[in-house]
Design a protein around this motif. Structure first.
Motif, PDB file in Angstrom:
ATOM      1  N   GLY A  34       0.826  -1.204   0.000  1.00  0.00           N
ATOM      2  CA  GLY A  34       0.000   0.000   0.000  1.00  0.00           C
ATOM      3  C   GLY A  34       0.862   1.255   0.000  1.00  0.00           C
ATOM      4  N   ASP A  36       0.752   5.654   0.424  1.00  0.00           N
ATOM      5  CA  ASP A  36       0.093   6.950   0.586  1.00  0.00           C
ATOM      6  C   ASP A  36       1.134   8.048   0.463  1.00  0.00           C
ATOM      7  OD1 ASP A  36       1.232   7.696   3.118  1.00  0.00           O
ATOM      8  OD2 ASP A  36      -0.246   6.473   4.150  1.00  0.00           O
ATOM      9  N   GLN A  38       2.029  12.330   1.052  1.00  0.00           N
ATOM     10  CA  GLN A  38       1.785  13.656   1.599  1.00  0.00           C
ATOM     11  C   GLN A  38       2.553  14.640   0.739  1.00  0.00           C
ATOM     12  OE1 GLN A  38       0.013  14.819   4.488  1.00  0.00           O
ATOM     13  NE2 GLN A  38       0.559  16.882   3.792  1.00  0.00           N
ATOM     14  N   HIS A  60       5.331   3.578   2.168  1.00  0.00           N
ATOM     15  CA  HIS A  60       4.976   2.234   1.704  1.00  0.00           C
ATOM     16  C   HIS A  60       4.550   1.386   2.904  1.00  0.00           C
ATOM     17  CE1 HIS A  60       8.187   4.012  -0.754  1.00  0.00           C
ATOM     18  NE2 HIS A  60       7.720   3.344  -1.794  1.00  0.00           N
ATOM     19  N   TYR A  61       3.595   0.537   2.696  1.00  0.00           N
ATOM     20  CA  TYR A  61       3.100  -0.367   3.740  1.00  0.00           C
ATOM     21  C   TYR A  61       3.050  -1.781   3.168  1.00  0.00           C
ATOM     22  CZ  TYR A  61       1.352   4.064   5.701  1.00  0.00           C
ATOM     23  OH  TYR A  61       1.232   5.343   6.181  1.00  0.00           O
ATOM     24  N   TRP A 164      -3.265   2.092  -3.769  1.00  0.00           N
ATOM     25  CA  TRP A 164      -3.419   3.190  -2.823  1.00  0.00           C
ATOM     26  C   TRP A 164      -4.031   2.662  -1.535  1.00  0.00           C
ATOM     27  CZ3 TRP A 164      -0.791   7.366  -3.588  1.00  0.00           C
ATOM     28  CH2 TRP A 164      -0.535   7.834  -4.879  1.00  0.00           C
ATOM     29  N   LYS A 165      -3.382   2.943  -0.425  1.00  0.00           N
ATOM     30  CA  LYS A 165      -3.745   2.320   0.843  1.00  0.00           C
ATOM     31  C   LYS A 165      -5.191   2.628   1.241  1.00  0.00           C
ATOM     32  CE  LYS A 165      -1.937   1.648   5.521  1.00  0.00           C
ATOM     33  NZ  LYS A 165      -3.130   2.019   6.307  1.00  0.00           N
ATOM     34  N   GLU A 166      -5.624   3.846   1.060  1.00  0.00           N
ATOM     35  CA  GLU A 166      -6.984   4.230   1.433  1.00  0.00           C
ATOM     36  C   GLU A 166      -7.691   4.954   0.294  1.00  0.00           C
ATOM     37  OE1 GLU A 166      -6.921   6.471   5.030  1.00  0.00           O
ATOM     38  OE2 GLU A 166      -5.994   4.867   6.214  1.00  0.00           O
ATOM     39  N   ARG A 169      -8.204   9.010  -0.344  1.00  0.00           N
ATOM     40  CA  ARG A 169      -7.752   9.618   0.915  1.00  0.00           C
ATOM     41  C   ARG A 169      -6.287   9.344   1.190  1.00  0.00           C
ATOM     42  NH1 ARG A 169     -11.764   7.531   5.404  1.00  0.00           N
ATOM     43  NH2 ARG A 169     -11.261   5.570   4.295  1.00  0.00           N
ATOM     44  N   SER A 170      -5.670   8.537   0.346  1.00  0.00           N
ATOM     45  CA  SER A 170      -4.240   8.260   0.508  1.00  0.00           C
ATOM     46  C   SER A 170      -3.377   9.434   0.081  1.00  0.00           C
ATOM     47  CB  SER A 170      -3.848   7.017  -0.308  1.00  0.00           C
ATOM     48  OG  SER A 170      -4.585   5.886   0.106  1.00  0.00           O
ATOM     49  N   ASN A 172      -2.683  13.336   0.516  1.00  0.00           N
ATOM     50  CA  ASN A 172      -2.904  14.507   1.351  1.00  0.00           C
ATOM     51  C   ASN A 172      -2.012  15.645   0.871  1.00  0.00           C
ATOM     52  OD1 ASN A 172      -4.682  13.178   3.390  1.00  0.00           O
ATOM     53  ND2 ASN A 172      -2.824  11.975   3.767  1.00  0.00           N
ATOM     54  N   THR A 189      -6.283  10.633  -7.077  1.00  0.00           N
ATOM     55  CA  THR A 189      -5.453   9.463  -7.377  1.00  0.00           C
ATOM     56  C   THR A 189      -6.186   8.519  -8.325  1.00  0.00           C
ATOM     57  OG1 THR A 189      -6.314   8.220  -5.478  1.00  0.00           O
ATOM     58  CG2 THR A 189      -4.369   9.599  -5.116  1.00  0.00           C
TER      59      THR A 189
END
Length: 411
Positions: A34, A36, A38, A60-61, A164-166, A169-170, A172, A189
């Motif tokens: 995942g 995200d 910023q 990264h996740y 995209w993790k969320e 909303r990933s 910001n 995204t």
């Protein structure tokens, strides 16, 4: 002390017991990663180079069970860039990037956080300059959409599933992000698959942002001066057509000024093969200025023809020297100097003083006897100044119509 701590960390994470050159779960399903972002700043947009510069935090996740460890308090451990080089991390790169770097002041801006169950957060601060294909056909009334594309370099979608993790909303952004020339309208995204004929399919993440250009700067620097030059060229329509030293320099000055404005605008733009909106406005304005010069050339030429006709009419008149009676010939002229180019003053007609030449010739059929016979009258009306009169209304009206059409199309 530091070396001892690093050694204990490697023993706790069992780094030496595994081959971290291989991805997690090698041979099995694709490892989910995942992402995200910023966005810290959008530094520059260049129309000449067709690129943009952005500074962002890229996170990264993923989960790597080889890094799981025992923890009584279930707390994560955070590391710097030194441990990153010893474990597996996703090999992300920016597609269509021209240059990029990871910040290293005061140390490498890299963070690695490992949780007891093997989950990993990998974050770094990056500045990247990437390509943005801009369509400048509506410049400077344009809206541009640029994208920063993130992709794995080595792992296809069979080995690494990038997402995209969320969702949306990933992504910001900092509320203070602003640009001098553009208004940032939207960040969003998307996710797509990219295919390479030699290697296969890859997951690709897109950071899309829409920019709308501020028009006020170009109104002051380009549109307003060009409009003033066109209006200045109309002044010559109110100047006497015999005032050549006044009208010719005025026309040449406006033409050269318009050429300077066009050159200055194009100097700061890429050499594209299509016409931009600003080109349409400037070149139409240039044509109006040029036509005002041509208009005076036509007026001057017709005035010259008029003068020649007057000379021929004078030459055709018989000499009246020594003639005693006026019945022999009657000719009427105005009191204006004959050397002027046919500007004989006549009474006002319908409120407008017309410039005309009226020649009446009454020739006797028998000049010897003095008997007045059949008379031939020849009236010649030449009015070259009428071109200036029509131009005073035709040029402004046409230019106003052009502006209405132009701004309705491009606004």
């Amino acid at each position: 002390m530091t070396k001892t701590f690093v050694k204990k960390t490697e023993q706790l994470l069992k780094i030496d017991d595994h081959d971290f050159t291989m991805r997690p779960g090698f041979g099995g399903p694709a490892v989910p990663v995942g992402v995200d972002v910023q966005v810290e700043s959008l530094d520059a947009i260049s129309e000449v180079d067709m690129d943009f510069t952005m500074t962002l935090y890229l996170r990264h996740y993923w989960k790597d069970e080889r890094l799981s460890f025992r923890s009584n308090k279930n707390k994560s451990m955070t590391f710097d860039s030194r441990l990153v080089k010893k474990i597996w991390v996703p090999d992300m790169f920016f597609v269509h990037s021209k240059k990029s770097f990871t910040h290293d002041t005061t140390t490498d801006n890299v963070m690695l956080r490992v949780y007891p169950d093997g989950k990993v957060l990998y974050s770094l601060r990056v500045t990247v300059t990437a390509m943005c294909s801009m369509d400048l056909s509506r410049f400077p009334l344009d809206t541009q959409t640029c994208s920063l594309e993130i992709e794995s370099y080595a792992y296809t979608d069979d080995d690494l599933m990038l997402y995209w993790k969320e969702g949306n909303r990933s992504l910001n952004t900092d509320e203070r992000i602003s640009l001098s020339q553009f208004l940032i309208q939207e960040f969003h995204t998307t996710t797509k698959l990219a295919y390479y004929s030699s290697t296969g399919w890859y997951n690709r993440l897109y950071i899309n942002f829409t920019l709308r250009r501020h028009i006020f700067f170009f109104l002051l620097q380009t549109y307003f001066p060009a409009t003033l030059m066109v209006m200045l060229s109309w002044v010559s329509f109110w100047i006497d057509r015999r005032a050549v030293p006044a009208r010719v320099p005025l026309g040449i000055t406006t033409v050269l000024t318009m050429s300077t404005i066009i050159t200055g605008v194009n100097a700061s733009m890429p050499r594209v093969s299509y016409i931009k909106a600003v080109d349409v406005y400037l070149w139409v304005s240039f044509v109006f200025v040029f036509l005002s010069v041509i208009e005076y050339a036509a007026v001057n030429y017709l005035s010259t023809l008029q003068e020649r006709k007057e000379r021929k009419l004078r030459e055709r008149l018989p000499c009246t020297c020594g003639m005693a009676h006026p019945g022999m010939m009657s000719a009427s002229y105005s009191d204006v100097d004959a050397n002027t180019t046919g500007n004989y003053g006549m009474p006002e007609e319908n409120g407008v003083k017309r410039e005309r030449m009226l020649v009446q010739l009454a020739m006797e059929s028998d000049q010897i006897t003095g008997h007045v016979g059949s008379s031939a009258y020849s009236n010649v009306w030449i009015d070259t100044h009428v071109i200036d009169k029509y131009s005073r209304f035709l040029f402004p009206g046409s230019y106003i119509l052009f502006n209405i059409i132009y701004w309705s199309i491009y606004s």
